[in-house]
Design a protein around this motif. Structure first.
Motif, PDB file in Angstrom:
ATOM      1  N   ASP A  24       0.834  -1.211   0.000  1.00 38.99           N
ATOM      2  CA  ASP A  24       0.000   0.000   0.000  1.00 38.99           C
ATOM      3  C   ASP A  24       0.865   1.256   0.000  1.00 38.99           C
ATOM      4  N   ASP A  25       1.908   1.260   0.800  1.00 40.40           N
ATOM      5  CA  ASP A  25       2.761   2.446   0.876  1.00 40.40           C
ATOM      6  C   ASP A  25       3.332   2.814  -0.483  1.00 40.40           C
ATOM      7  N   TYR A  26       3.914   1.823  -1.175  1.00 39.22           N
ATOM      8  CA  TYR A  26       4.541   2.134  -2.462  1.00 39.22           C
ATOM      9  C   TYR A  26       3.494   2.596  -3.473  1.00 39.22           C
ATOM     10  N   LYS A  27       2.341   1.941  -3.462  1.00 41.16           N
ATOM     11  CA  LYS A  27       1.284   2.287  -4.413  1.00 41.16           C
ATOM     12  C   LYS A  27       0.775   3.702  -4.176  1.00 41.16           C
ATOM     13  N   TYR A  28       0.411   4.001  -2.947  1.00 39.28           N
ATOM     14  CA  TYR A  28      -0.242   5.287  -2.692  1.00 39.28           C
ATOM     15  C   TYR A  28       0.747   6.439  -2.610  1.00 39.28           C
ATOM     16  N   GLN A  29       1.989   6.147  -2.263  1.00 42.09           N
ATOM     17  CA  GLN A  29       3.016   7.184  -2.361  1.00 42.09           C
ATOM     18  C   GLN A  29       3.283   7.527  -3.819  1.00 42.09           C
ATOM     19  N   THR A  30       3.166   6.516  -4.693  1.00 47.60           N
ATOM     20  CA  THR A  30       3.297   6.770  -6.132  1.00 47.60           C
ATOM     21  C   THR A  30       2.113   7.588  -6.635  1.00 47.60           C
ATOM     22  N   TRP A  31       0.924   7.315  -6.117  1.00 48.95           N
ATOM     23  CA  TRP A  31      -0.228   8.156  -6.476  1.00 48.95           C
ATOM     24  C   TRP A  31       0.088   9.619  -6.171  1.00 48.95           C
ATOM     25  N   ARG A  32       0.589   9.844  -4.963  1.00 44.77           N
ATOM     26  CA  ARG A  32       0.877  11.230  -4.568  1.00 44.77           C
ATOM     27  C   ARG A  32       2.014  11.817  -5.409  1.00 44.77           C
ATOM     28  N   TRP A  35       0.440  13.133  -8.499  1.00 39.61           N
ATOM     29  CA  TRP A  35      -0.222  14.423  -8.289  1.00 39.61           C
ATOM     30  C   TRP A  35       0.798  15.560  -8.180  1.00 39.61           C
ATOM     31  N   ILE A  36       1.943  15.253  -7.554  1.00 44.53           N
ATOM     32  CA  ILE A  36       3.007  16.258  -7.444  1.00 44.53           C
ATOM     33  C   ILE A  36       3.568  16.596  -8.816  1.00 44.53           C
ATOM     34  N   VAL A  54       3.062  23.242  -4.648  1.00 46.41           N
ATOM     35  CA  VAL A  54       3.829  22.049  -5.032  1.00 46.41           C
ATOM     36  C   VAL A  54       4.674  21.556  -3.862  1.00 46.41           C
ATOM     37  N   GLU A  55       5.315  22.460  -3.165  1.00 38.84           N
ATOM     38  CA  GLU A  55       6.155  22.083  -2.026  1.00 38.84           C
ATOM     39  C   GLU A  55       5.316  21.482  -0.899  1.00 38.84           C
ATOM     40  N   ALA A  94      -2.779  23.495  -1.273  1.00 33.06           N
ATOM     41  CA  ALA A  94      -2.715  22.806  -2.558  1.00 33.06           C
ATOM     42  C   ALA A  94      -4.017  22.092  -2.910  1.00 33.06           C
ATOM     43  N   LYS A  95      -4.917  21.979  -1.951  1.00 35.48           N
ATOM     44  CA  LYS A  95      -6.153  21.228  -2.166  1.00 35.48           C
ATOM     45  C   LYS A  95      -6.890  21.619  -3.444  1.00 35.48           C
ATOM     46  N   PRO A  96      -7.019  22.888  -3.774  1.00 38.44           N
ATOM     47  CA  PRO A  96      -7.799  23.261  -4.964  1.00 38.44           C
ATOM     48  C   PRO A  96      -7.223  22.759  -6.285  1.00 38.44           C
ATOM     49  N   ILE A  97      -5.911  22.465  -6.319  1.00 38.10           N
ATOM     50  CA  ILE A  97      -5.308  22.101  -7.619  1.00 38.10           C
ATOM     51  C   ILE A  97      -4.907  20.620  -7.696  1.00 38.10           C
ATOM     52  N   ILE A  98      -5.201  19.837  -6.670  1.00 40.77           N
ATOM     53  CA  ILE A  98      -4.894  18.398  -6.715  1.00 40.77           C
ATOM     54  C   ILE A  98      -5.759  17.743  -7.790  1.00 40.77           C
ATOM     55  N   HIS A  99      -5.141  16.981  -8.676  1.00 40.88           N
ATOM     56  CA  HIS A  99      -5.856  16.200  -9.688  1.00 40.88           C
ATOM     57  C   HIS A  99      -6.446  17.092 -10.783  1.00 40.88           C
ATOM     58  N   LEU A 100      -5.879  18.268 -10.977  1.00 43.87           N
ATOM     59  CA  LEU A 100      -6.427  19.244 -11.923  1.00 43.87           C
ATOM     60  C   LEU A 100      -6.342  18.724 -13.360  1.00 43.87           C
TER      61      LEU A 100
END
Length: 471
Positions: A24-32, A35-36, A54-55, A94-100
């Protein structure tokens, strides 16, 4: 944990390295990370995304709030949305631009490709290690005559080292296939909801060049040379079939090796490792079972049968995509890699601990030598002017006649030698013929030369270039 199901791949089987790749860690850290990279690339191309946002995303990449994710997924029944919401709670700015501009498959499919890449690299490195160990084993026993078997019956002689090259050759074919996949691996990239990049085109005010540049930036930042040229919502599931076929082929090669070891173990010629305090049977104290090879065979069957899922997934996709592959892939992709990882770890352990009983091998060879020499006698008799077909028939009749004496204590060597000298016009004496039977090393053909040439011209070159193959 003892009161709920625990997969054998999480405890009994597979390496820590492969388990981490599918964690799970590797998968969801890759998701993030995706997004970065998306936000960073959009910022670089002039969208209203700040460095501060971004930071902030980078700061929280590895701090996944799983309990919050579970709460949101229970509400929304959508894992990507749940992670977006949870990430947004940690990154207020950063919430407004996540997954834009993105769709769920921008996250899930790109992550799958990244995970598959890492899994393939680990598999490839394991294969290289096995080939290296098998090469050393082949060199060690390059001149050791042994019975070869066709139809599981004794045939001409080979050597232990020559037989080993057959296992290496199968793995070389598999390795080339995996290298080809890795060399041509493409990211999904940023293709939008149905592959048209419409949302990104809207974001960049119909600037096609910036849309293409976004795709290039994301691809490069994630360590890939290219993204797919065209797609629907997902990358083509045809790619999954190609990868899993490659894994399936490695499993087949491993099963072939392990079945050979099981047979040789039965003959007591070559035995797999057996620990000092290992127990073969709870009832029979003398048992030494080839459990490593048996486990390889069982897991190989699992992989081979599991592979059909990917062909069904691809052929069952409708138009730009359907979701019926998702639950299937969530199970099958990790299991294929984890099972093969287990197989290759077992393969390495078996090779490193093989016990070669040369006395037993020689005894079995000498028992068959009166028959082994027949083929060369036919060749020599023909070269001396005899009829090859007639010589073959007479040798065959002689060999078959011995079955009439199965229940009589006869000396097979003397019986064959005497009858050959009596009934065949061969330019050879009793002493010369008896001596031939005692020299199996004269009947191994080009086994030694073939091993030397194969290892030098193919295997050693490959192993010396192994570092260049690293991605």
């Amino acid at each position: 944990m003892r009161k709920i199901y625990n997969s054998p791949f999480s405890s009994r089987y597979s390496s820590k390295e492969m388990r981490y790749i599918f964690s799970d860690d590797y998968k969801y850290q890759t998701w993030r990370k995706l997004w970065i990279v998306l936000a960073e690339s959009q910022m670089e191309l002039g969208l209203d995304v700040s460095l501060e946002q971004v930071e902030e995303l980078k700061k929280e990449q590895f701090n996944i709030n799983y309990q919050v994710v579970e709460k949101y997924e229970d509400i929304y029944c959508h894992d990507v949305i749940a992670h977006i919401m949870a990430y947004g709670l940690q990154c207020a700015k950063a919430k407004p631009i996540i997954h834009l501009g993105a769709t769920s498959c921008f996250i899930t499919d790109n992550t799958d490709i990244i995970i598959i890449k890492e899994g393939l690299i680990l598999i490839r490195n394991q294969i290289l290690k096995i080939i290296s160990e098998l090469s050393n084993f082949a060199k060690m026993y390059i001149k050791t005559p042994t019975l070869s078997y066709t139809h599981l019956k004794p045939a001409q002689l080979t050597t232990v080292g020559k037989r080993t090259t057959l296992w290496i050759y199968d793995l070389l074919i598999d390795l080339l296939e995996i290298n080809d996949i890795l060399s041509n691996l493409k990211l999904l990239g940023s293709k939008g909801t149905t592959g048209t990049q419409a949302s990104f085109l809207a974001l960049f005010d119909n600037d096609h060049n910036k849309v293409k540049r976004l795709d290039e930036l994301i691809t490069t930042k994630l360590g890939f040379k290219e993204s797919v040229e065209v797609c629907g919502q997902t990358y083509s599931r045809k790619f999954d079939t190609k990868v899993m076929n490659a894994l399936c082929n490695v499993a087949q090669s491993s099963a072939k090796f392990s079945n050979d070891i099981r047979f040789l173990h039965h003959l007591k010629e070559i035995e797999e490792p057996f620990k000092e305090k290992q127990i073969g049977s709870s009832a029979m104290p003398y048992k030494k079972n080839p459990i490593g090879s048996e486990r390889i065979c069982g897991l190989a069957r699992f992989i081979i049968s599991n592979n059909i899922n990917f062909h069904l997934n691809f052929s069952s996709q409708w138009l730009e995509r359907t979701l019926d592959d998702s639950s299937n892939r969530r199970l099958c992709i990790p299991q294929m890699f984890l099972a093969l990882d287990t197989i290759l770890d077992l393969y390495i352990n078996i090779i490193n601990g093989l016990k070669v009983n040369e006395d037993i091998i020689l005894s079995n060879v000498l028992r068959e030598m009166p028959y082994i020499i027949m083929e060369n006698l036919i060749v020599n008799g023909t070269m001396d002017g005899g009829d090859r077909q007639e010589l073959h028939k007479n040798m065959r009749d002689l060999s078959n006649s011995i079955s009439n004496y199965d229940n009589i204590n006869i000396n097979v060597k003397d019986y064959i030698v005497t009858n050959i000298l009596k009934n065949f016009s061969l330019n050879i004496t009793y002493e010369e013929l008896s001596k031939k039977i005692k020299r199996p090393e004269d009947y191994i053909g080009r086994s030694v030369e073939q091993v030397e040439e194969f290892l030098e011209n193919h295997v050693e070159l490959l192993l010396s270039d192994a570092e260049k193959m690293m991605i």
